[in-house]
Design a protein around this motif. Structure first.
Motif, short mmCIF file in Angstrom:
data_model
loop_
_atom_site.label_atom_id
_atom_site.label_comp_id
_atom_site.label_asym_id
_atom_site.label_seq_id
_atom_site.Cartn_x
_atom_site.Cartn_y
_atom_site.Cartn_z
N PHE A 155 -26.99 6.00 -37.49
CA PHE A 155 -26.14 5.49 -36.41
C PHE A 155 -25.20 4.44 -36.97
CE2 PHE A 155 -24.87 3.79 -32.33
CZ PHE A 155 -24.94 4.91 -31.50
N ILE A 156 -23.94 4.55 -36.56
CA ILE A 156 -22.89 3.61 -36.97
C ILE A 156 -22.59 2.63 -35.83
CG2 ILE A 156 -20.40 3.42 -37.41
CD1 ILE A 156 -21.73 4.32 -39.88
N GLY A 157 -22.48 1.36 -36.15
CA GLY A 157 -22.15 0.36 -35.15
C GLY A 157 -21.66 -0.92 -35.82
N LEU A 158 -21.41 -1.94 -35.00
CA LEU A 158 -20.96 -3.25 -35.49
C LEU A 158 -19.82 -3.11 -36.50
CD1 LEU A 158 -24.39 -5.07 -35.88
CD2 LEU A 158 -22.61 -5.60 -34.22
N TYR A 159 -18.90 -2.21 -36.21
CA TYR A 159 -17.77 -1.94 -37.10
C TYR A 159 -16.65 -2.91 -36.75
CZ TYR A 159 -14.02 0.87 -39.26
OH TYR A 159 -12.95 1.31 -40.00
N ILE A 160 -16.55 -4.00 -37.51
CA ILE A 160 -15.64 -5.09 -37.18
C ILE A 160 -14.95 -5.60 -38.44
CG2 ILE A 160 -15.38 -7.35 -36.06
CD1 ILE A 160 -18.12 -6.90 -34.76
N LEU A 181 -22.16 -11.19 -38.51
CA LEU A 181 -21.54 -9.99 -37.95
C LEU A 181 -21.82 -9.89 -36.45
CD1 LEU A 181 -19.93 -7.44 -38.63
CD2 LEU A 181 -22.09 -6.32 -39.22
N VAL A 182 -23.03 -10.24 -36.02
CA VAL A 182 -23.34 -10.23 -34.59
C VAL A 182 -22.54 -11.30 -33.85
CG1 VAL A 182 -25.19 -10.62 -32.90
CG2 VAL A 182 -25.63 -9.20 -34.90
N ASP A 183 -22.31 -12.44 -34.49
CA ASP A 183 -21.45 -13.46 -33.87
C ASP A 183 -20.02 -12.94 -33.72
OD1 ASP A 183 -23.47 -15.33 -33.58
OD2 ASP A 183 -23.01 -16.38 -35.45
N GLY A 192 -16.29 -9.90 -27.42
CA GLY A 192 -16.64 -9.69 -26.02
C GLY A 192 -17.72 -8.65 -25.79
N TRP A 193 -18.47 -8.31 -26.85
CA TRP A 193 -19.49 -7.26 -26.73
C TRP A 193 -20.81 -7.78 -26.17
CZ3 TRP A 193 -18.74 -4.51 -32.15
CH2 TRP A 193 -17.43 -4.02 -32.22
N ASN A 194 -20.96 -9.11 -26.07
CA ASN A 194 -22.12 -9.74 -25.44
C ASN A 194 -23.44 -9.28 -26.06
OD1 ASN A 194 -23.35 -11.50 -23.57
ND2 ASN A 194 -23.74 -9.81 -22.16
N PRO A 195 -23.62 -9.47 -27.37
CA PRO A 195 -24.90 -9.10 -27.98
C PRO A 195 -26.02 -10.03 -27.55
CG PRO A 195 -23.54 -10.27 -29.55
CD PRO A 195 -22.68 -10.05 -28.33
N GLY A 196 -27.25 -9.61 -27.84
CA GLY A 196 -28.41 -10.43 -27.52
C GLY A 196 -28.52 -11.63 -28.45
N VAL A 197 -29.17 -12.67 -27.96
CA VAL A 197 -29.30 -13.91 -28.73
C VAL A 197 -30.04 -13.67 -30.04
CG1 VAL A 197 -30.30 -16.23 -28.70
CG2 VAL A 197 -29.17 -15.33 -26.66
N GLY A 198 -31.06 -12.81 -30.03
CA GLY A 198 -31.85 -12.56 -31.24
C GLY A 198 -31.64 -11.19 -31.84
N ASP A 199 -30.50 -10.57 -31.55
CA ASP A 199 -30.30 -9.19 -31.99
C ASP A 199 -30.33 -9.00 -33.50
OD1 ASP A 199 -30.15 -8.26 -29.43
OD2 ASP A 199 -28.02 -7.70 -29.49
N ALA A 200 -29.80 -9.95 -34.24
CA ALA A 200 -29.65 -9.76 -35.68
C ALA A 200 -30.98 -9.47 -36.36
CB ALA A 200 -28.99 -10.98 -36.32
#
Length: 276
Positions: A67-72, A16-18, A24-32
């Motif tokens: 909190f709601i996020g990563l809605y893809i 999901l982070v990928d 184009g959201w540019n997440p962090g390398v270790g965010d997951a």
């Protein structure tokens, strides 16, 4: 087509982070890993024939805030109802809590129709520093001996120990200003797909925030620096522009339910658009 809705494992959250990176959201390398640690039950996906086709984070911070996020939804499966299915599952999980999200401009009317009200705009600033910062002897790395949980709670609406235990660890760069044993500000920088992001950046004053920003940006090395700055920090935004960063896209922090009462004046950059 038979759709299954289930909680995501860590490996699914990484996918999901990928997807977020592809958007184009540019997440962090270790965010997951840090995201999943915040609430291992708080990530939900829709699956068809064993493949994930949509996902969302619906992270519960205690009994009162979520909190709601990563809605893809995967681009090739849009228009089939999978996004709506994970949205409904995420909101059902958070129940009667106050729920926050950071909505892009194009979706804000949609979120309003579902009961979310805007609280403030957030502007993404991006760029590289005009000049490297000098070493600041008043700033120190955050280690096990420095407990930032109480300070963090002044600005974030709920306790988030599990998240911070991961967020403050290397390879993230976590720095604080401490005077006479009291924290006057702290911030975290992490490596992203493009450059680094700084978030959170919480401080007692504009000067403390500026010093922390300079130290974090300098320690992160060459490349772009990204921050999501609330519109309430206009003077700080002006300093970022002077330092070489430029404003980019904007989102709106929106809440369903009573907006949390916290010290907004000390929030110079939010932690993430995904988890608040």
């Amino acid at each position: 087509m038979r759709r299954t809705i289930r909680t995501l494992a860590l490996e699914d959250v990484k996918i999901l982070v990928d997807w977020a990176a592809a958007e184009g959201w540019n997440p962090g390398v270790g965010d997951a890993v840090a995201f999943h640690a915040a609430d291992p039950e708080g990530f939900i996906g829709a699956f068809v024939d064993g493949e994930m086709v949509a996902g969302i984070s619906a992270v519960a911070y205690g009994d009162d805030f979520g909190f709601i996020g990563l809605y893809i939804c995967r681009p090739d499966r849009r228009g089939e109802g999978h996004g709506k299915a994970v949205w409904d599952a995420g909101m059902a999980r958070l129940g009667d809590r106050t729920v926050g999200l950071d909505g892009v401009v194009e979706q804000q009317a949609n979120y309003r129709s579902m009961g979310f009200a805007p609280a403030y705009r957030t502007i993404r600033f991006v760029g590289s520093l005009n000049d490297p910062a000098e070493v600041d002897s008043g700033i120190r790395a955050i280690g096990p001996e420095l407990d930032v949980l109480d300070y963090d709670s002044r600005f974030f609406p709920a306790p988030r120990r599990s998240f911070l235990e991961h967020w403050l660890r290397p390879p993230h760069m976590a720095l604080a200003i401490v005077r006479e044993g009291a924290i006057e500000g702290y911030g975290v920088a992490r490596r992203c797909r493009d450059g680094c992001k700084i978030g959170p950046l919480f401080a007692n004053s504009l000067d403390a925030a500026s010093r922390l920003f300079a130290a974090l940006a300098n320690a992160s090395g060459p490349g772009n620096v990204h921050l999501d700055v609330p519109e309430t920090s206009g003077q700080f935004a002006a300093r970022l522009t002077s330092a070489g960063l430029q404003p980019g896209f904007e989102t709106a922090r929106m809440y369903r339910g009573k907006a949390p009462q916290r010290t907004q004046s000390g929030v110079f950059a939010i932690t993430t658009l995904e988890l608040g």
